[in-house]
Scaffold this active site. Structure first.
Site, short mmCIF file in Angstrom:
data_model
loop_
_atom_site.label_atom_id
_atom_site.label_comp_id
_atom_site.label_asym_id
_atom_site.label_seq_id
_atom_site.Cartn_x
_atom_site.Cartn_y
_atom_site.Cartn_z
N GLY A 119 -4.39 58.41 10.57
CA GLY A 119 -4.19 59.68 9.89
C GLY A 119 -5.28 60.12 8.85
N ILE A 164 -3.35 47.10 8.24
CA ILE A 164 -2.82 45.79 8.58
C ILE A 164 -2.13 45.93 9.85
CG2 ILE A 164 -2.27 45.00 6.31
CD1 ILE A 164 0.67 45.57 6.76
N ASP A 165 -1.72 47.10 10.58
CA ASP A 165 -0.72 47.10 11.67
C ASP A 165 -1.85 46.86 13.10
OD1 ASP A 165 1.32 47.75 10.13
OD2 ASP A 165 0.96 49.80 10.55
N SER A 539 -17.75 23.14 14.01
CA SER A 539 -19.04 23.50 13.74
C SER A 539 -19.70 24.79 14.76
CB SER A 539 -20.14 22.29 14.32
OG SER A 539 -19.67 21.30 13.60
#
Ligand code: ADP
Length: 777
Positions: A119, A164-165, A539
């Site tokens: 959006g 977050i989605d 590592s």
């Protein structure tokens, strides 16, 4: 009304770059703000932030503020967004955008970086598309003069995806999604313990109204029994499907049941499937003691995980570069990541592809919806299905294609070894192969009894492997021994246990072991079987990949350790923590850790340490603390790779700093050591373990039925799986051994992350030093 004063643009290609965060907040947004602000300043540009998303742009005035270097200190470790975000209705309408445009010109801003969801990015592109028209309108309405708008005919927009989605197509990960996954996995791990104790079922609701990424990844990472996502609903008769799988798992002895449901889950007719409906089903049809848990806003994350700190930092730097490269004919870019590569993609296209997925779901074109997500999505979905729903008759191979597959861990323990093995076992069983655990590495295999090789060898069962989804370390045991210690016994055991293929998980030693077995094939036909290595080591020094399982867990451990030290040093004022990191001669952890914690200096084994560099850095610390614009309480971190210098160890560096600081500031050393291996593997290490596990088995399978000589003649019959740039791929051992292995230093020749070191220095404000670093030792 006379137009208000507006500053002219900066000279040449320099820009006034503003960043805003918009839409839902996401962990890592602060890292992006820090990177954009500091990289802008380092590039000679002016840097601004807009408070409260587009609302700040529409309101203007003090909501748009110039930022200085120190204003974003400490941002990396803070959750949410410190510059605020808001849903802004007026920006959706042209008059709102007109006001925003005016405010930007009044501040002389000619580039805007937006960190938000689809959006927010749509809004940004609308602003850019309308920009020339908005400028005309402002002049027409006498809000601004023609002279004022003249230098601002073109607006640069760059998108960063913060959500977050992980719902944006074109990028594998959005800033924030992995932190959210961390919170979900921590919660599910905790719930599993109680589920196991009481033999309960838990139906867990996770965020994702239109996107099932969080639910799917959490299911893969925790080994859930069933997962419901909007992109791919279950079959028509979903109740029977869930009950079949859950009751089968219970019959096999599983004491707990976990069903993960995305917020936007529905059936194939788009009828929502609620957590309570699943809960009722488990209670009534299966008689389970079922509970519902809605995870809610804890999923918004808090402090960003290592990956989000790294992603937001690198993408922020790239965003500024994109602004500087922009010309009016280049479409607005969005900064994406494909596997391990930061790339620019056309913003509008990414938004459109994202919207297409939503449309495909609404039109019940679920295959299309899955396809529209990033490349990993389908692979993870398939991996989840194959590793949870056993007895899929269409997957079983004909008898002649079934193999006895030896599974061995070699090297030091690392997060992800167990989940990779769990996936391998489940995959084997689903296809009809026999998974054979080779316990305790080559020493376990070569144990002798009455002069005969005995071998710690056992068929692995689904139930025991199933509990390894979230388990750290190595359950089948691992050590650093190599086959060269006893080729005879190794070959005898391969034959005795009729192994058709070998699946190795481990660090440099695992890689070395396969190399030895490949070379020894000429003397031992038993070694002419296909073998794969899944790199797993904190590592991250295995050649043939840019990423090893366990390295993400280690980075997260390091940032937790470092954040704790930083808090302590910040409280005691004017304090520097010198932290030693593991990694042998490979300084991946120190360097990427440095990026993720904002270290003031990183000392690598590749570059070494000399007295001039130390003196330079101490000088810079002295100046920083002397200026004291709040730096006294900043808490500084220096990261030192364990092999950076035999002389200048972390402890000695701290002592030298103390001697030089003359009580004006203080240094302390700390060595996290094996703490870096972590306990539970990070979600990224878990999901990638499953993906690599399934891929490796598919690779081994492709050799079924081939003769020993045909196998030996095929370079791909000994291969290492890895992520290289934008690809996950197998590379033949022979090629990696000769072209990309520094055998003496036990690390790849091409260490991609070395190119990132200057970014660590730039963003932490380490002054350049002509002769410092740059050369590989
Ligand atoms: P997200 O960016 O997370 O998808 P939203 O859809 O709520 O979140 O968008 C955040 C803000 O972006 C909105 O409040 C609005 O100000 C702006 N915005 C969203 N869509 C548009 C659009 N189509 N045109 C202009 N502005 C938009």
């Amino acid at each position: 009304m006379a137009p208000t004063e507006a500053p002219p643009p900066l000279e040449g290609k320099k820009r006034r770059i503003a960043i805003l965060t918009s839409g839902g907040d996401a962990p890592g947004m602060n890292g992006a703000v820090r990177a954009v602000v500091r990289q802008s300043i380092a590039s000679g540009c002016e840097s601004y932030v807009v408070y409260e998303g587009y609302e700040g742009l529409v309101q203007g005035g003090d909501m748009i503020k110039e930022m200085q270097w120190d204003d974003v200190r400490g941002y990396l470790s803070e959750g949410g967004t410190l510059i605020g975000t808001a849903r802004c209705l007026s920006f959706r309408e042209r008059p709102g955008r007109l006001q925003a445009a005016k405010n930007m010109v009044l501040k002389g801003i000619d580039a805007l970086v937006i960190c938000g969801g689809d959006g927010s990015l749509t809004g940004a592109d609308t602003l850019r598309a309308e920009w020339p028209g908005l400028m005309d309108e402002l002049v027409q309405k006498n809000e601004l003069s023609a002279d004022q708008v003249k230098p601002f005919r073109h607006l640069n927009i760059v998108g960063l995806v913060g959500s977050i989605d992980n719902d944006m197509s074109s990028t594998d990960a959005t800033i924030g999604c992995y932190t959210s996954l961390h919170r979900i996995c921590e919660a599910v791990d905790a719930i599993e313990a109680t589920a196991y104790s009481h033999q309960r079922a838990f139906v867990i609701k996770v965020m994702g109204r239109h996107c099932g990424w969080l639910a799917l990844m959490a299911s893969v990472a925790t080994g859930a029994d069933f997962c419901l996502i909007p992109e791919m609903p279950p079959k028509e008769d979903w109740k029977t499907e869930i009950c079949d799988i859950v009751s089968k798992h219970r019959k096999m002895g599983k004491r707990k049941t976990i069903v993960i449901v995305a917020e936007g889950a529905h059936d194939c007719h788009l009828e929502p499937i609620s957590v309570s409906a699943v809960d009722k089903l488990l209670k009534e049809k299966l008689g389970l003691d079922s509970k519902v848990t809605e995870l809610g806003h804890v999923q918004r994350g808090g402090s960003a995980c290592a990956y989000d700190r790294m992603l937001s930092t690198l993408q922020g730097v790239e965003a500024v570069q994109a602004v500087l490269d922009a010309t009016p004919d280049i479409p607005s870019p969005v900064i994406a990541i494909v596997e391990n590569k930061i790339v620019r993609k056309p913003l509008l296209e990414a938004v459109k592809l994202t919207q297409d997925v939503t449309k495909a779901i609404e039109a019940k074109k679920f295959e299309e919806a899955v396809e529209g997500r990033d490349a990993e999505f389908r692979e993870y979905m398939n991996a989840f299905n194959i590793t949870t729903s056993l007895e899929q008759p269409d997957l079983i191979l004909p008898t002649e294609k079934r193999m006895r597959i030896g599974i061995m861990h070699v090297g030091a323990p690392a997060g992800g070894m167990n989940p990779a093995t769990r996936a391998a076992v489940a995959y084997c069983l689903a296809r009809g192969h026999t998974p054979i655990g080779l316990y305790n590495g080559f020493t376990g295999l070569c144990r002798h009894h009455d002069d005969k090789p005995l071998g710690s060898v056992r068929e692995l069962k689904w139930l025991e492997a199933d509990s390894w989804a979230s388990l750290g370390g190595s359950d089948i045991g691992t050590n650093r021994h190599l086959p060269s210690e006893d080729y005879e016994a190794t070959a005898a055991c391969f034959e005795k246990y009729k192994l058709d293929a070998l699946f190795f998980v481990g660090g440099f030693e695992a890689f070395h072991a396969v190399s030895q077995l490949r070379v020894a094939r000429k003397d031992y036909p038993a070694f002419k079987i296909p073998m794969t290595v899944i790199p797993a080591t904190v590592s991250n020094n295995v050649p043939g990949t840019e990423y090893s399982l366990g390295s993400d867990t280690a980075l997260n451990q390091l940032i937790n350790f470092s954040d704790t030290c930083r808090q302590s040093s910040s409280s005691s004022r004017r304090c520097v923590f010198v932290i030693e990191t593991q990694g042998g001669h490979c300084s991946y952890m120190a360097t990427i850790g440095g990026l993720a914690v904002g270290a003031v200096a990183v000392y690598t084994a590749e570059e070494g340490i000399d007295i001039k560099t130390l003196a330079h850095d101490i000088d810079s610390l002295r100046k920083t603390f002397a200026e004291d614009r709040g730096q006294a309480r900043a808490g500084k971190t220096i990261l030192v790779n364990e092999k950076a210098s035999e002389i200048y160890t972390a402890e000695r560096i701290a002592k030298i700093i103390n001697a030089e600081a003359k009580d004006r500031f203080e240094a302390k050393s700390a060595i996290p050591g094996h703490f870096l291996q972590g306990t539970a593997p990070s979600p990224m290490d878990r999901v990638r373990a499953v993906r690599f596990g399934v891929r490796s088995l598919q690779h081994l399978e492709s050799f079924a039925g081939k003769s020993k000589d045909d196998i030996a003649a095929d370079p791909m019959s000994t291969a290492v799986i890895g992520i290289i740039g934008a690809k996950v791929q197998f590379t033949p051992m022979e090629k990696v051994e000769t072209e990309d292995t520094d055998w003496k230093k036990r690390r790849p020749i091409n260490e991609f992350w070395m190119a990132l070191k200057p970014i660590v220095d730039t963003l932490s404000g380490r002054p350049p030093m002509e002769s410092a670093g740059g050369k590989k030792s």
